[in-house]
Write a protein that holds these residues in place. Sequence first.
Motif, short mmCIF file in Angstrom:
data_model
loop_
_atom_site.label_atom_id
_atom_site.label_comp_id
_atom_site.label_asym_id
_atom_site.label_seq_id
_atom_site.Cartn_x
_atom_site.Cartn_y
_atom_site.Cartn_z
N VAL A 98 0.84 -1.21 0.00
CA VAL A 98 0.00 0.00 0.00
C VAL A 98 0.87 1.26 0.00
O VAL A 98 0.43 2.32 -0.45
N ALA A 99 2.08 1.13 0.51
CA ALA A 99 3.02 2.26 0.44
C ALA A 99 4.45 1.73 0.47
O ALA A 99 4.71 0.70 1.10
N ILE A 100 5.33 2.45 -0.23
CA ILE A 100 6.77 2.17 -0.14
C ILE A 100 7.41 3.46 0.37
O ILE A 100 7.31 4.50 -0.29
N LEU A 101 8.00 3.39 1.55
CA LEU A 101 8.50 4.61 2.17
C LEU A 101 10.01 4.51 2.36
O LEU A 101 10.50 3.65 3.12
N GLY A 102 10.73 5.35 1.63
CA GLY A 102 12.19 5.30 1.66
C GLY A 102 12.76 6.37 2.58
O GLY A 102 12.24 7.49 2.65
N TYR A 103 13.81 6.01 3.29
CA TYR A 103 14.52 6.97 4.13
C TYR A 103 16.02 6.73 3.95
O TYR A 103 16.53 5.65 4.27
N ARG A 104 16.71 7.71 3.40
CA ARG A 104 18.13 7.54 3.05
C ARG A 104 18.99 7.24 4.28
O ARG A 104 19.99 6.54 4.20
N GLY A 105 18.59 7.78 5.42
CA GLY A 105 19.37 7.59 6.65
C GLY A 105 19.74 6.13 6.90
O GLY A 105 20.85 5.83 7.36
N PHE A 106 18.84 5.22 6.59
CA PHE A 106 19.12 3.80 6.82
C PHE A 106 20.42 3.36 6.12
O PHE A 106 21.11 2.47 6.59
N LEU A 107 20.70 3.97 4.98
CA LEU A 107 21.84 3.50 4.18
C LEU A 107 23.18 3.84 4.83
O LEU A 107 24.21 3.30 4.44
N GLU A 108 23.16 4.72 5.83
CA GLU A 108 24.42 5.10 6.46
C GLU A 108 25.03 3.96 7.27
O GLU A 108 26.22 3.98 7.56
N THR A 109 24.24 2.97 7.66
CA THR A 109 24.82 1.86 8.44
C THR A 109 25.08 0.63 7.57
O THR A 109 25.44 -0.43 8.07
N LEU A 110 24.87 0.76 6.26
CA LEU A 110 25.09 -0.40 5.37
C LEU A 110 26.57 -0.75 5.27
O LEU A 110 27.40 0.16 5.11
N PRO A 111 26.92 -2.03 5.29
CA PRO A 111 28.32 -2.40 5.04
C PRO A 111 28.75 -1.97 3.64
O PRO A 111 27.93 -1.93 2.72
N LYS A 112 30.05 -1.70 3.51
CA LYS A 112 30.58 -1.18 2.23
C LYS A 112 30.22 -2.03 1.00
O LYS A 112 29.82 -1.49 -0.03
N PRO A 113 30.36 -3.38 1.09
CA PRO A 113 30.01 -4.17 -0.12
C PRO A 113 28.56 -3.98 -0.55
O PRO A 113 28.24 -4.02 -1.74
N GLU A 114 27.67 -3.73 0.41
CA GLU A 114 26.26 -3.51 0.07
C GLU A 114 26.09 -2.16 -0.63
O GLU A 114 25.26 -2.01 -1.53
N VAL A 115 26.89 -1.18 -0.19
CA VAL A 115 26.82 0.14 -0.85
C VAL A 115 27.35 0.01 -2.29
O VAL A 115 26.72 0.46 -3.24
N ARG A 116 28.48 -0.68 -2.42
CA ARG A 116 29.04 -0.88 -3.77
C ARG A 116 28.05 -1.64 -4.65
O ARG A 116 27.84 -1.30 -5.81
N GLY A 117 27.43 -2.67 -4.07
CA GLY A 117 26.45 -3.46 -4.82
C GLY A 117 25.27 -2.61 -5.26
O GLY A 117 24.74 -2.76 -6.37
#
Length: 345
Positions: A150-169
């Motif tokens: 019913v909704a997709i809600l994105g928040y960029r803040g979450f990406l700050e704790t992502l491991p580096k390979p996930e960011v590269r991916g």
Amino acid sequence: MRSSTPTEPRFLPTELGLVEAVETVGLPVRLTVCDGKVYTLWKPLVDRLRQESPVITVAGGETAKSLPTARRLWKKLWQYRIDKGQAVLLIGGGSVLDLGGFCAATWKRGVPFISVPTTFIAQIDAAIGGKTGLNFKEGKNLLGVYAQPVAILGYRGFLETLPKPEVRGGWAEAIKHALIVGGDLWEKLQGVSFKEPPSMELLAELAAVKVNIVRQDPYEEKGLRHVLNLGHTLGHVWETLSLRTERPLSHGEAVAIGLLQEGYLSLPPAALEALRTLMERAGLLNPLPDFTWKAWEKALLQDKKIRDGQLRMPLLQAIGQVKVDSLPIQALREATRWYRQEVRP
Ligand SMILES: NC(=O)c1ccc[n+]([C@@H]2O[C@H](COP(=O)([O-])OP(=O)(O)OC[C@H]3O[C@@H](n4cnc5c(N)ncnc54)[C@H](O)[C@@H]3O)[C@@H](O)[C@H]2O)c1
């Protein structure tokens, strides 16, 4: 919910904005399914989002998309008597969203769910398009239904704790989106810093690429969605072959290799060089895992239909121009040799 219109993600600039966006969906959240790592890292925010609903944590990664985990979720849907007037809140990467979406969509023939994607890949890709599913036996996504949140809600803040390979991916999938549409988006990527996740505005732009493709072919009946598999034919091979090595490639890292090798098969030299330069700057030119050609071919043919020795796959005619075409396996072998000899010896 089976709807032919893909739900468009909304990106919220602040935690408060995200909390309010969940509230304004207009359905009470009665159950929350959250990636276990995300719950540990983001507990105060998740606790505000879940509106006092019970939270079930699930470990991210492919093991989430299994029948035993789905059974655990269905049991909770039963225990809390979830019905169509309430919502299930899903917080996590693509694996938790695929799992949670599938369980919600199959419970009582579909109860509403809200997706809060927490990885780069989920925010620009996995959360969008209505595909939900589980893995079965050796096969990925063999069980599945289409269901729009019913909704997709994105928040960029979450990406700050992502491991580096996930960011590269995530950047690899972003490059794939830019290769598909070309133009402004491709130009924008030439100037970004790949060390960080993208800005909120760029995330929204990347997500829109998928929304637009899905809108034209929501149930994959016209073959148009197939363009999203760019880089994935060979990408899956490297993902599979690296699994048993000391340094498994993340999905996106494997796709990056696939994008360049498949680019070699169809792009004019100048465009291929531009792609190689961008990949290098993004830190995505990984060495190939050790492999035998026998294992390579087995991985290549795992879930592909082959006709008269030809494989159908999306190929880039130019940056921003994709065509689904057939190629002999020998050509893919050649692209692999090229990468091993000239790109990353
Ligand atoms: N449905 C679709 O259209 C679609 C499209 C693309 C991919 N997928 C699926 O998505 C899955 C991959 O999703 P993914 O790449 O998001 O990975 P993922 O969900 O497996 O998460 C990767 C890792 O990141 C962790 N994580 C998640 N959010 C985090 C955060 N904010 N901070 C720190 N760690 C965090 C997870 O715990 C996990 O360890 C695959 O199963 C793939 O098949 C689905």
